[in-house]
Design an enzyme around this catalytic site. Structure first.
Site, PDB file in Angstrom:
ATOM      1  N   SER A 143       7.422 -25.203  18.245  1.00 57.17           N
ATOM      2  CA  SER A 143       7.178 -26.026  17.049  1.00 57.17           C
ATOM      3  C   SER A 143       7.179 -25.090  15.847  1.00 57.17           C
ATOM      4  CB  SER A 143       5.806 -26.699  17.169  1.00 57.17           C
ATOM      5  OG  SER A 143       5.374 -27.189  15.923  1.00 57.17           O
ATOM      6  N   TYR A 156      -3.273 -27.067  19.158  1.00 54.09           N
ATOM      7  CA  TYR A 156      -1.809 -27.186  19.139  1.00 54.09           C
ATOM      8  C   TYR A 156      -1.165 -25.901  18.605  1.00 54.09           C
ATOM      9  CZ  TYR A 156       2.719 -29.544  18.437  1.00 54.09           C
ATOM     10  OH  TYR A 156       4.036 -29.917  18.484  1.00 54.09           O
TER      11      TYR A 156
HETATM   12  P1  NAD Z   1       6.400 -37.655  22.929  1.00 52.58           P
HETATM   13  O1  NAD Z   1       4.988 -38.095  22.862  1.00 52.58           O
HETATM   14  O2  NAD Z   1       7.503 -38.595  22.600  1.00 52.58           O
HETATM   15  O3  NAD Z   1       6.724 -37.002  24.336  1.00 52.58           O
HETATM   16  C1  NAD Z   1       5.793 -36.255  25.056  1.00 52.58           C
HETATM   17  C2  NAD Z   1       6.146 -36.313  26.502  1.00 52.58           C
HETATM   18  O4  NAD Z   1       5.198 -35.537  27.252  1.00 52.58           O
HETATM   19  C3  NAD Z   1       6.113 -37.732  27.086  1.00 52.58           C
HETATM   20  O5  NAD Z   1       7.176 -37.884  28.009  1.00 52.58           O
HETATM   21  C4  NAD Z   1       4.773 -37.760  27.815  1.00 52.58           C
HETATM   22  O6  NAD Z   1       4.723 -38.707  28.879  1.00 52.58           O
HETATM   23  C5  NAD Z   1       4.725 -36.343  28.326  1.00 52.58           C
HETATM   24  N1  NAD Z   1       3.400 -35.898  28.750  1.00 52.58           N
HETATM   25  C6  NAD Z   1       2.238 -35.936  28.072  1.00 52.58           C
HETATM   26  N2  NAD Z   1       1.233 -35.484  28.837  1.00 52.58           N
HETATM   27  C7  NAD Z   1       1.784 -35.140  30.025  1.00 52.58           C
HETATM   28  C8  NAD Z   1       1.251 -34.612  31.244  1.00 52.58           C
HETATM   29  N3  NAD Z   1      -0.050 -34.328  31.398  1.00 52.58           N
HETATM   30  N4  NAD Z   1       2.110 -34.409  32.265  1.00 52.58           N
HETATM   31  C9  NAD Z   1       3.427 -34.705  32.139  1.00 52.58           C
HETATM   32  N5  NAD Z   1       3.974 -35.199  31.018  1.00 52.58           N
HETATM   33  C10 NAD Z   1       3.149 -35.414  29.976  1.00 52.58           C
HETATM   34  O7  NAD Z   1       6.469 -36.388  21.941  1.00 52.58           O
HETATM   35  P2  NAD Z   1       7.652 -35.485  21.374  1.00 52.58           P
HETATM   36  O8  NAD Z   1       7.480 -35.457  19.921  1.00 52.58           O
HETATM   37  O9  NAD Z   1       8.969 -35.833  21.950  1.00 52.58           O
HETATM   38  O10 NAD Z   1       7.162 -34.065  21.917  1.00 52.58           O
HETATM   39  C11 NAD Z   1       7.873 -33.287  22.842  1.00 52.58           C
HETATM   40  C12 NAD Z   1       7.584 -31.816  22.571  1.00 52.58           C
HETATM   41  O11 NAD Z   1       8.079 -31.487  21.270  1.00 52.58           O
HETATM   42  C13 NAD Z   1       6.099 -31.453  22.579  1.00 52.58           C
HETATM   43  O12 NAD Z   1       5.911 -30.202  23.210  1.00 52.58           O
HETATM   44  C14 NAD Z   1       5.769 -31.336  21.101  1.00 52.58           C
HETATM   45  O13 NAD Z   1       4.685 -30.487  20.856  1.00 52.58           O
HETATM   46  C15 NAD Z   1       7.066 -30.787  20.563  1.00 52.58           C
HETATM   47  N6  NAD Z   1       7.260 -30.954  19.125  1.00 52.58           N
HETATM   48  C16 NAD Z   1       7.292 -32.199  18.583  1.00 52.58           C
HETATM   49  C17 NAD Z   1       7.471 -32.318  17.218  1.00 52.58           C
HETATM   50  C18 NAD Z   1       7.512 -33.649  16.547  1.00 52.58           C
HETATM   51  O14 NAD Z   1       7.466 -33.689  15.319  1.00 52.58           O
HETATM   52  N7  NAD Z   1       7.639 -34.749  17.266  1.00 52.58           N
HETATM   53  C19 NAD Z   1       7.617 -31.179  16.421  1.00 52.58           C
HETATM   54  C20 NAD Z   1       7.581 -29.936  17.011  1.00 52.58           C
HETATM   55  C21 NAD Z   1       7.394 -29.835  18.363  1.00 52.58           C
END
Ligand code: NAD
Length: 261
Positions: A143, A156
């Site tokens: 991130s 985080y």
């Molecule tokens: P999201 O909530 O759409 O997806 C998260 C996924 O993780 C889902 O499939 C959920 O079921 C799964 N998950 C959560 N807890 C879990 C567990 N205990 N075991 C297995 N699976 C689990 O979120 P996203 O935005 O697509 O995030 C994906 C990654 O991207 C994360 O690591 C997040 O930190 C990172 N990220 C997101 C953003 C953003 O702005 N959305 C920015 C930077 C980084």
């Protein structure tokens, strides 16, 4: 279809960025193992769609990223049923927003387990198979918060900075084995993870929904646009190409200029 014959595990791929990675790998012919929580029928629809796209097998594994044994079993299952794993993407992640002195201990523990420690378990279980194959691609979704901080996101930010360090260490350890290890650091991507933190940020900072969107989220992003999951997945796909074999130990931003400021 440059990934035909290869297998990929993407943790947390039932929605958001993870699902975009899975779709991108399947579009290049990879067999994929998806993982994460959600509605069983919706997950089955996604799994079947991935199979139709790739012409290869797609599996769903419900491993909970807080459980080391479940992660190890998922990697072994991938090896037994799909081969590899040739590509792993450590992507599962959660968020909780609160100041440190009010931060719930169970939330801290869960964020460190899911956002950081699960990547260690994924690597630990997968690297022996990759070494045997003399090829591997390890990618973690870090991130912008792996490089800079924001208030109220202590767990985080700590976990994502941890991913940056783990990526460098793993890259050095496997550098002569045909395995690359990289992190991708998105800015704000419009996914359920971002949507779900809006109410807490409203509460923590006393703002309206519109103020959180414009003054907190997009305030940091000079382009004033959310990143898309597909843009993040396109970079992951490039990292899997042979042309990317010298890119290792890198933490690559896709953040609309956020960390340039
Ligand atoms: P999201 O909530 O759409 O997806 C998260 C996924 O993780 C889902 O499939 C959920 O079921 C799964 N998950 C959560 N807890 C879990 C567990 N205990 N075991 C297995 N699976 C689990 O979120 P996203 O935005 O697509 O995030 C994906 C990654 O991207 C994360 O690591 C997040 O930190 C990172 N990220 C997101 C953003 C953003 O702005 N959305 C920015 C930077 C980084």
């Amino acid at each position: 279809m440059f990934l035909k014959g290869k297998s990929a595990i993407v943790t947390g791929s039932t929605s958001g960025i993870g699902l975009a990675y899975a779709k991108a790998f399947a579009a290049e012919g990879a067999s994929v193992m998806i993982n994460g929580f959600g509605d069983a029928a919706a997950i089955e629809t996604e799994r079947a769609a991935l199979e139709a796209t790739s012409g290869a097998k797609a599996l769903y594994d419900a491993a909970d990223m807080t459980k080391a044994e479940a992660i190890e079993a998922m990697v072994k299952r991938c090896h037994d049923e799909l081969g590899g794993p040739d590509i792993i993407v450590n992507n599962a992640g959660i968020q909780h927003v609160a100041p440190i002195d009010e931060f719930p201990i169970d939330k801290w523990d869960a964020i460190i387990a899911i956002n950081l420690t699960s990547a260690f378990h994924m690597m630990r279980a997968s690297i022996p198979y990759m070494k045997a194959a003399k090829w591997g691609r390890i990618i973690s979704t870090a991130s912008a918060h792996s490089l800079v901080a924001s208030p109220n996101k202590s767990a985080y930010v700590a976990a994502k900075h941890g991913i940056a360090g783990l990526t460098k260490t793993a890259a050095l350890e496997v550098a002569t084995h045909g395995i690359t290890v990289n992190a991708i650091s998105p800015g704000y991507v419009w996914t359920p993870l971002v949507e779900n933190q809006i109410p807490d940020t409203m509460k923590a900072r006393g703002l309206t929904r519109e103020q959180v969107m414009n003054d907190v989220l997009l305030a940091a992003q000079p382009t004033k646009e959310f990143v898309t999951p597909e843009q993040v997945a396109a970079l992951a796909l490039f990292l899997c190409r042979d042309e990317a074999k010298s890119i290792t130990g890198a933490n690559m931003t896709v953040d609309g200029g956020w960390t340039a400021a």
